[in-house]
Design an enzyme around this catalytic site. Structure first.
Site, PDB file in Angstrom:
ATOM      1  N   CYS A   1      -4.811  -7.806  -9.215  1.00 53.56           N
ATOM      2  CA  CYS A   1      -4.142  -8.773  -8.336  1.00 53.56           C
ATOM      3  C   CYS A   1      -4.569 -10.195  -8.686  1.00 53.56           C
ATOM      4  O   CYS A   1      -5.746 -10.451  -8.927  1.00 53.56           O
ATOM      5  CB  CYS A   1      -4.564  -8.405  -6.917  1.00 53.56           C
ATOM      6  SG  CYS A   1      -4.380  -9.704  -5.744  1.00 53.56           S
TER       7      CYS A   1
ATOM      8  N   ASP B   1      -7.583  -1.127   1.825  1.00 52.28           N
ATOM      9  CA  ASP B   1      -6.652  -1.063   0.687  1.00 52.28           C
ATOM     10  C   ASP B   1      -6.975  -2.150  -0.335  1.00 52.28           C
ATOM     11  O   ASP B   1      -6.892  -3.343  -0.025  1.00 52.28           O
ATOM     12  CB  ASP B   1      -5.218  -1.243   1.221  1.00 52.28           C
ATOM     13  CG  ASP B   1      -4.193  -1.391   0.120  1.00 52.28           C
ATOM     14  OD1 ASP B   1      -4.441  -0.907  -0.993  1.00 52.28           O
ATOM     15  OD2 ASP B   1      -3.133  -1.998   0.383  1.00 52.28           O
ATOM     16  N   GLY B   2      -7.319  -1.714  -1.560  1.00 55.96           N
ATOM     17  CA  GLY B   2      -7.492  -2.676  -2.654  1.00 55.96           C
ATOM     18  C   GLY B   2      -8.934  -2.795  -3.110  1.00 55.96           C
ATOM     19  O   GLY B   2      -9.857  -2.871  -2.277  1.00 55.96           O
TER      20      GLY B   2
ATOM     21  N   TYR C   1      -0.766   0.876 -16.059  1.00 59.02           N
ATOM     22  CA  TYR C   1      -0.940   0.538 -14.636  1.00 59.02           C
ATOM     23  C   TYR C   1      -0.450  -0.892 -14.441  1.00 59.02           C
ATOM     24  O   TYR C   1      -0.896  -1.794 -15.147  1.00 59.02           O
ATOM     25  CB  TYR C   1      -2.418   0.667 -14.232  1.00 59.02           C
ATOM     26  CG  TYR C   1      -2.680   0.369 -12.770  1.00 59.02           C
ATOM     27  CD1 TYR C   1      -1.861   0.894 -11.774  1.00 59.02           C
ATOM     28  CD2 TYR C   1      -3.742  -0.449 -12.374  1.00 59.02           C
ATOM     29  CE1 TYR C   1      -2.101   0.623 -10.428  1.00 59.02           C
ATOM     30  CE2 TYR C   1      -3.988  -0.716 -11.030  1.00 59.02           C
ATOM     31  CZ  TYR C   1      -3.161  -0.171 -10.066  1.00 59.02           C
ATOM     32  OH  TYR C   1      -3.393  -0.431  -8.737  1.00 59.02           O
TER      33      TYR C   1
ATOM     34  N   GLY D   1       3.298  -6.976  -7.777  1.00 57.74           N
ATOM     35  CA  GLY D   1       3.706  -8.384  -7.860  1.00 57.74           C
ATOM     36  C   GLY D   1       3.759  -8.894  -9.293  1.00 57.74           C
ATOM     37  O   GLY D   1       3.930 -10.094  -9.515  1.00 57.74           O
TER      38      GLY D   1
ATOM     39  N   ARG E   1       7.754  -7.397  -1.132  1.00 55.32           N
ATOM     40  CA  ARG E   1       6.340  -7.299  -0.731  1.00 55.32           C
ATOM     41  C   ARG E   1       5.694  -8.688  -0.664  1.00 55.32           C
ATOM     42  O   ARG E   1       4.763  -8.922   0.091  1.00 55.32           O
ATOM     43  CB  ARG E   1       5.582  -6.423  -1.738  1.00 55.32           C
ATOM     44  CG  ARG E   1       4.155  -6.194  -1.355  1.00 55.32           C
ATOM     45  CD  ARG E   1       3.463  -5.201  -2.263  1.00 55.32           C
ATOM     46  NE  ARG E   1       2.368  -4.582  -1.548  1.00 55.32           N
ATOM     47  CZ  ARG E   1       1.151  -5.113  -1.466  1.00 55.32           C
ATOM     48  NH1 ARG E   1       0.876  -6.243  -2.071  1.00 55.32           N
ATOM     49  NH2 ARG E   1       0.196  -4.508  -0.763  1.00 55.32           N
TER      50      ARG E   1
HETATM   51  P1  IMP Z   1      -6.368  -1.231  -6.538  1.00 51.28           P
HETATM   52  O1  IMP Z   1      -6.615   0.118  -5.963  1.00 51.28           O
HETATM   53  O2  IMP Z   1      -7.608  -2.078  -6.579  1.00 51.28           O
HETATM   54  O3  IMP Z   1      -5.694  -1.195  -7.867  1.00 51.28           O
HETATM   55  O4  IMP Z   1      -5.403  -2.003  -5.513  1.00 51.28           O
HETATM   56  C1  IMP Z   1      -4.195  -1.443  -5.089  1.00 51.28           C
HETATM   57  C2  IMP Z   1      -3.648  -2.297  -3.974  1.00 51.28           C
HETATM   58  O5  IMP Z   1      -3.415  -3.624  -4.451  1.00 51.28           O
HETATM   59  C3  IMP Z   1      -2.300  -1.863  -3.443  1.00 51.28           C
HETATM   60  O6  IMP Z   1      -2.395  -0.818  -2.525  1.00 51.28           O
HETATM   61  C4  IMP Z   1      -1.763  -3.141  -2.826  1.00 51.28           C
HETATM   62  O7  IMP Z   1      -2.248  -3.363  -1.530  1.00 51.28           O
HETATM   63  C5  IMP Z   1      -2.346  -4.215  -3.726  1.00 51.28           C
HETATM   64  N1  IMP Z   1      -1.378  -4.703  -4.722  1.00 51.28           N
HETATM   65  C6  IMP Z   1      -0.435  -4.027  -5.392  1.00 51.28           C
HETATM   66  N2  IMP Z   1       0.214  -4.830  -6.254  1.00 51.28           N
HETATM   67  C7  IMP Z   1      -0.325  -6.050  -6.102  1.00 51.28           C
HETATM   68  C8  IMP Z   1      -0.072  -7.329  -6.724  1.00 51.28           C
HETATM   69  O8  IMP Z   1       0.766  -7.494  -7.605  1.00 51.28           O
HETATM   70  N3  IMP Z   1      -0.827  -8.355  -6.269  1.00 51.28           N
HETATM   71  C9  IMP Z   1      -1.753  -8.213  -5.296  1.00 51.28           C
HETATM   72  N4  IMP Z   1      -2.057  -7.051  -4.735  1.00 51.28           N
HETATM   73  C10 IMP Z   1      -1.341  -5.975  -5.126  1.00 51.28           C
END
Ligand code: IMP
Length: 500
Positions: A312, A351-352, A398, A402, A411
């Protein structure tokens, strides 16, 4: 009112959990990972594993959602799919019913093979019960499979001319072990279950059954069908999507927005609550003020996280976001206050930026009830990303929602004419099947609970002691002062001892 907060926002990896006295009841085999996913009327939808796969095109399709519900968690199907495609995926996951399948396509003996072939091509099913009426609850008279006809010559034949009759069936069988015994006895890969009157009730497939016996912690609804969620947006044109998803019997809706503290989210939540009983997860938020709004609107769960997803770029391009640990700590405190005042418990989903079982453990200990992960699940063969071979390594694609590749405008409340990226596209190491990796992740999580003296996630919420670490303390917690040998490296044998 303008404010400048001078305490730094903290991330999950800034905290470690202190060990507490471990009793027999805390042994890993006694630890439960069952958790509350969201409210459902006066009750809760629960998971046996606190994992949700992210509502991302690179992460959750039918295969991932089915695998994850088999393992006790749940998948959230992404918003960007067409309404028809998203509903088809919901139905495909819900078709798995703790071994007994009821979502079947049946034919009558008078239909043409041509119609059957169209269904096979459209739905990729391969076994079709034939009933006298052609309807699901008709009298079973035969079965036809995709191997029983030749598409070159048989298209204009009636199904009756190619179906198999004289079937071995289970009569009123409702125990999977008994169904399994009969399938072994008959040497068949599937078993139609009929009533005493011969009416079709369900079909048990050997492959589903084997999976069910191997994974008894499946996350299922009241009818033993697999749980699945679906992402929706706050845009008015998605109201018909919400209606279609509810009709497809999705278990929970997830409002997919990078910033949930908006009037759009408020109106969407109000509209859903007014029209449907399907639980709705609101988000994403990072402040207690936003939580108060959601609690007032009776959100069934709240999703936390902004600007901290693995790929992100929101913090870099918009300077908005918050450390995930601080966000969870503040929102969990607001949730606990709300519970004390109203007796209404609103589950929280972190989440994230949650990549390893250690991150999961800290998120749960800080107050989350479950975690949503994108990167974590993108590594596995069940995710929709392509498997690639780059620089001598197998990797999976992956990409973020966004990113230009994701292009999930709703979103991010963006328009295609002035689009800017809030995430990147790339790849992560390939790690085989989720079925092979989750048992170890689960075991590591249980081991954390055990060391923390917790029998369950609720116990962890009440009793965990977390400590903020200094930079040097957390450096000491990583591998240091040695080089790790990779599996493929071979050491040269040393001839003799080093001499001084
Ligand atoms: P990860 O598990 O750290 O890869 O984060 C996944 C989460 O990032 C998702 O569930 C979303 O809430 C968030 N996310 C998904 N796509 C984007 C993006 O393009 N920008 C910012 N956050 C994102």
């Amino acid at each position: 009112m303008k404010m400048i907060l001078k305490e730094p926002g903290l991330g999950l990896r800034d905290f470690r959990i202190l060990p507490a006295y471990t009793e027999l009841k805390h042994k890993t085999e006694n630890v439960s990972l069952r958790t509350r996913l969201c409210r459902h009327g006066d009750d809760f939808i629960c998971l046996n594993l606190p994992f949700l796969s992210a509502a991302m095109q690179a992460v959750t399709g039918t295969e991932m959602a089915t695998a994850l519900s088999t393992l006790g968690g749940a998948g959230v199907l992404p918003l960007i799919a067409s309404v028809e495609e998203q509903c088809r995926m919901v139905r495909a996951v819900k078709r798995h019913r703790g071994g007994f399948q009821t979502d079947l396509v049946t034919f009558s003996p008078n239909q043409k093979i041509r119609e059957l072939l169209t269904t096979i091509e459209k739905m990729s099913y391969s076994i079709f019960p034939i009933t006298d009426s052609g309807l699901f609850h008709g009298k079973l008279i035969g079965v036809i499979t995709d191997k029983d006809f030749d598409p070159r010559y048989d298209l204009d034949l009636d199904v009756r001319e190619r179906m198999k009759t004289g079937l071995q069936v289970g009569v009123e069988v409702d125990d999977l072990k008994e169904a399994n015994r009969l399938m072994i006895q008959y040497g068949r890969g599937f078993l139609p279950i009929v009533s005493r009157e011969g009416t079709l009730q369900s079909v048990v497939f050997k492959k589903d059954l084997d999976r069910h016996i191997k994974h008894p912690e499946e996350a299922v609804d009241a009818h033993k069908r697999h749980l699945v969620g679906a992402a929706i947006s706050t845009y008015p044109e998605d109201r018909s999507r919400i209606e279609a998803l509810v009709e497809s019997e999705v278990d929970f809706l997830v409002i997919d927005a990078s910033d949930g503290f908006t009037v759009f989210q408020k109106e969407t939540l109000e509209w859903i609550k007014h029209h449907f009983e399907t639980p709705v997860v609101a988000g994403n938020i990072v402040t207690p003020q936003a939580f108060e709004m959601f609690a007032g609107l009776e959100a069934d769960a709240v999703k936390i996280g902004m600007g901290i997803g693995s790929g992100c770029t929101t913090q870099e391009v918009k300077a908005t976001g918050r450390g995930q640990a601080t966000a969870i700590i503040e929102i969990a405190a607001a949730r606990n206050d709300h519970y004390k005042k109203t007796n209404i418990y609103i589950p929280l989903i972190a989440d994230g930026g949650i990549i390893s079982p250690a991150d999961i453990a800290v998120a749960l200990a800080l107050g989350a009830d479950s975690v949503m992960m994108g990167n974590f699940f993108a590594h596995f063969s069940e995710s929709p990303g392509e498997l690639l071979y780059i620089n001598g390594e197998y990797v999976k694609e992956y990409w973020m929602e966004g990113s230009r590749k994701g292009f999930n405008l709703r979103r991010y409340y963006q328009s295609s004419s002035a689009f800017f990226e809030e995430g990147v596209a790339g790849y992560v190491p390939y790690e085989g099947s989720v079925f092979d990796s989750i048992p170890s992740a689960k075991q590591r999580l249980k081991a954390t609970l055990s060391t923390s003296g917790a029998e369950s996630i609720q116990d962890l919420h009440k009793n965990a002691v977390l400590e903020l670490q200094s930079y040097s303390a957390s450096e000491a917690g990583r591998i240091h002062d040695m080089t790790v040998m990779k599996h493929r490296e071979t050491a040269l044998p040393v001839i003799g001892k080093a001499s001084h």
